[in-house]
Enzyme design. Structure first.
Site, short mmCIF file in Angstrom:
data_model
loop_
_atom_site.label_atom_id
_atom_site.label_comp_id
_atom_site.label_asym_id
_atom_site.label_seq_id
_atom_site.Cartn_x
_atom_site.Cartn_y
_atom_site.Cartn_z
NE ARG A 1 11.49 15.02 -13.75
CZ ARG A 1 11.44 13.84 -13.10
NH1 ARG A 1 12.48 13.38 -12.44
NH2 ARG A 1 10.33 13.14 -13.12
CE1 TYR B 1 19.86 39.31 -15.76
CE2 TYR B 1 18.97 37.63 -14.33
CZ TYR B 1 18.90 38.37 -15.48
OH TYR B 1 17.87 38.18 -16.36
CG ASP C 1 26.11 34.79 -13.55
OD1 ASP C 1 26.55 34.60 -14.69
OD2 ASP C 1 24.92 35.12 -13.33
CE LYS D 1 20.94 36.96 -20.91
NZ LYS D 1 21.27 37.20 -19.51
C1 LIG Z 1 20.59 36.93 -18.25
C2 LIG Z 1 21.40 36.62 -17.07
C3 LIG Z 1 20.99 35.67 -16.13
C4 LIG Z 1 19.65 34.94 -16.24
O1 LIG Z 1 19.61 34.09 -17.32
P1 LIG Z 1 18.25 33.71 -18.10
O2 LIG Z 1 18.76 32.78 -19.14
O3 LIG Z 1 17.67 34.98 -18.61
O4 LIG Z 1 17.35 33.04 -17.11
C5 LIG Z 1 21.82 35.41 -15.07
N1 LIG Z 1 22.99 36.07 -14.91
C6 LIG Z 1 23.41 37.01 -15.78
C7 LIG Z 1 24.71 37.71 -15.54
C8 LIG Z 1 22.64 37.32 -16.89
O5 LIG Z 1 23.05 38.27 -17.74
#
Ligand SMILES: *Cc1c(COP(=O)(O)O)cnc(C)c1O
Length: 386
Positions: A45, A97, A169, A194
Site C-alpha cells: 500500500r 465529469y 483533469d 481512458k
Molecule cells: C472516466 C473519467 C473519470 C473517472 O475515471 P474512472 O477511471 O472511471 O474512475 C474522471 N474524469 C474524466 C474526464 C473521465 O472521463
C-alpha cells in the site's frame, strides 16, 4: 530528447535479471533485514516497485515532481479532494465529469466542502466566483461530452494571485497533447482507464503534483486512505505508455477526418470538436494542445432521442458503450447513459440535449469509420432501421 524516445527510455530494464519488460512485483510485503531496515519497500500500500515505475513515468510525462497511481480515476480525484477541509469551497467547470459531480455534490457536501459550477470557458467568470473560502479550482479541458475548452494559463494566473490550487483533469487530452503543469496548474489528474490505459482493459487513475511539498501531501493521503493501483494493473499501464504517443496522435488524426466529414452532413445541428475552426475556443485549443484529440460530439437537427437511438444502434464498427480512449471506436448517448441521473432540464440547459452523440474515435482505418458513420446517418435521414 524527442518525447517518444524519452518515454521509452524512462522505462527501466530490470536490474536483477535484465528483463526488457518490467517485472510484476505481485507481493503485499517485503522481508526486512532487521526492524525498519529494508530495500526501500515495506508494504505494497505504501510502495511497490511496479507501481513506482508508472508513478515515475507519469511524473516525467507531465513534468511534475511526483506521480501517484490509484485504483480508478475517481479514487485519484477523491485523494485530491482530501487536500481540502470542511468550509472550503471549490470552483469547477460546469461541464464536469459526471462521477466528479456526484462525488462533490453527494459525498463531500456531507463533510462541509461546497462546490460552485461556472462557465470556465471565460476566465473572468472564475475570477468573479472566487470568495475568501475558495481553495481549489477544478478544470477539465476539453470537457466531457461537450468538448469545451478553458484557458488553463489564464486561469492559473488568477489562481496563483489568490493562492488557490488549480487542478486539471487532463483525461481527454492525455499528457501527449497537453501539459497543464507547464501552463501553471498545480495538480494534474488522469482517468488512466481512458487514453493512458488505452485498450479498454484496465481501470486506473493517476495524479501528478508540480511542487514536491504537494506531492508529499498527496503521497501521505494515498497511503493513509489506500486506494492504490495493483501491481498487475500498474504493469498494464506501463505497457500502454510505450504506445501512448502514436496512439493519441492517430486517434486525433482519425477524429479530425471524421469531424470534417460530419461538417458536410446536413442532418447535424451542433458539432463539437476543438480542431474545427468554428469551435468557440479553437484558438485557445490550438495554443495549449498539440492536437485536438480523439473525441467528437454532435446533435441532430430534430434533436430527438429517436434519432440518437437510431444512430447508435446502426453503427457497426462504433460499438455502443460507455468509456472512451481505447483502440476500438465507441459511440455513446450521454442523455441515456453517462448523464442518465442528471435532471433533464439541467442537462439540456448545459448542452447535453436529447440527441447528443459522443464518439470516441479508435485506431481503425479512418475511411472505414467514415463509411460506418455515413450509413448510420443515412438511416437517421430516412428514419429507417435495418
Ligand atoms: C472516466 C473519467 C473519470 C473517472 O475515471 P474512472 O477511471 O472511471 O474512475 C474522471 N474524469 C474524466 C474526464 C473521465 O472521463
Amino acid at each position: 530528447m524527442n518525447e517518444l524516445t524519452s518515454i521509452l527510455e524512462s522505462i527501466p530494464v530490470d536490474p536483477l535479471t535484465g528483463s526488457v519488460a518490467v517485472p510484476i512485483y505481485q507481493t503485499s510485503t517485503y522481508v526486512q533485514e532487521s526492524p525498519g531496515v529494508n530495500k526501500g519497500f515495506d508494504y505494497t500500500r505504501t510502495n511497490n516497485p511496479t507501481r513506482k515505475i508508472i508513478e515515475d513515468i507519469v511524473a516525467k510525462l507531465e513534468n511534475g515532481s511526483r506521480g501517484l497511481a490509484f485504483a480508478s480515476g475517481l479514487a485519484a480525484i477523491d485523494a485530491v479532494v482530501k487536500l481540502l477541509k470542511s468550509g472550503d469551497e471549490v470552483i469547477a467547470v460546469d461541464d464536469i465529469y459526471g462521477g466528479a459531480y456526484r462525488l462533490f455534490t453527494t459525498v463531500y457536501n456531507k463533510f462541509g466542502i461546497t462546490i460552485k459550477f461556472v462557465d470556465t470557458t471565460d476566465a473572468s467568470n472564475v475570477e468573479k466566483a472566487i470568495t475568501e473560502n475558495t481553495k481549489m479550482i477544478w478544470l477539465e479541458s476539453p470537457t466531457n461530452p461537450l468538448l469545451k475548452i478553458s484557458d488553463i494559463e489564464a486561469i492559473a494566473k488568477i489562481a496563483k494571485k489568490q493562492n488557490i490550487l488549480l487542478v486539471v483533469d487532463n483525461t481527454f487530452a492525455s499528457p501527449i497533447l497537453q501539459k497543464p503543469l507547464n501552463l501553471g496548474a498545480d495538480i494534474v489528474i488522469h482517468s488512466a482507464t481512458k487514453y493512458i490505459g488505452g485498450h479498454t482493459d484496465v481501470l486506473a487513475g493517476l495524479v501528478v503534483a508540480r511542487e514536491p511539498k504537494l506531492g508529499e501531501e498527496l503521497k501521505y493521503i494515498q497511503n493513509a486512505t489506500g486506494g492504490v493501483l495493483a501491481p498487475f494493473d500498474s504493469w498494464l499501464l506501463i505497457r500502454s505508455i510505450e504506445t501512448l504517443k502514436i496512439r493519441v496522435e492517430n486517434h486525433s488524426q482519425n477524429a479530425l477526418k471524421i469531424a470534417r466529414f460530419l461538417q458536410t452532413r446536413d442532418e447535424i445541428k451542433t458539432l463539437n470538436y476543438p480542431g474545427l475552426e468554428n469551435h468557440p475556443n479553437f484558438d485557445i485549443a490550438k495554443r495549449q494542445q498539440k492536437l485536438p484529440g480523439g473525441i467528437i460530439s454532435f446533435s441532430f437537427k430534430d434533436d430527438t432521442e429517436e434519432s440518437a437511438n437510431l444512430f447508435v444502434t446502426s453503427t457497426k464498427i462504433f460499438k455502443l458503450a460507455e468509456s472512451l480512449g481505447g483502440t476500438k471506436s465507441l459511440v455513446c448517448h450521454p442523455a441515456s447513459m453517462t448523464h442518465k441521473s442528471t435532471p433533464r432540464d439541467v442537462r439540456v440547459k448545459a448542452g447535453v440535449t436529447d440527441s447528443l452523440i459522443r464518439l470516441s474515435v479508435g485506431l481503425e482505418d479512418a475511411e472505414d469509420l467514415i463509411l460506418d458513420i455515413e450509413q448510420a446517418l443515412d438511416k437517421v435521414k430516412t428514419g429507417k432501421r435495418g
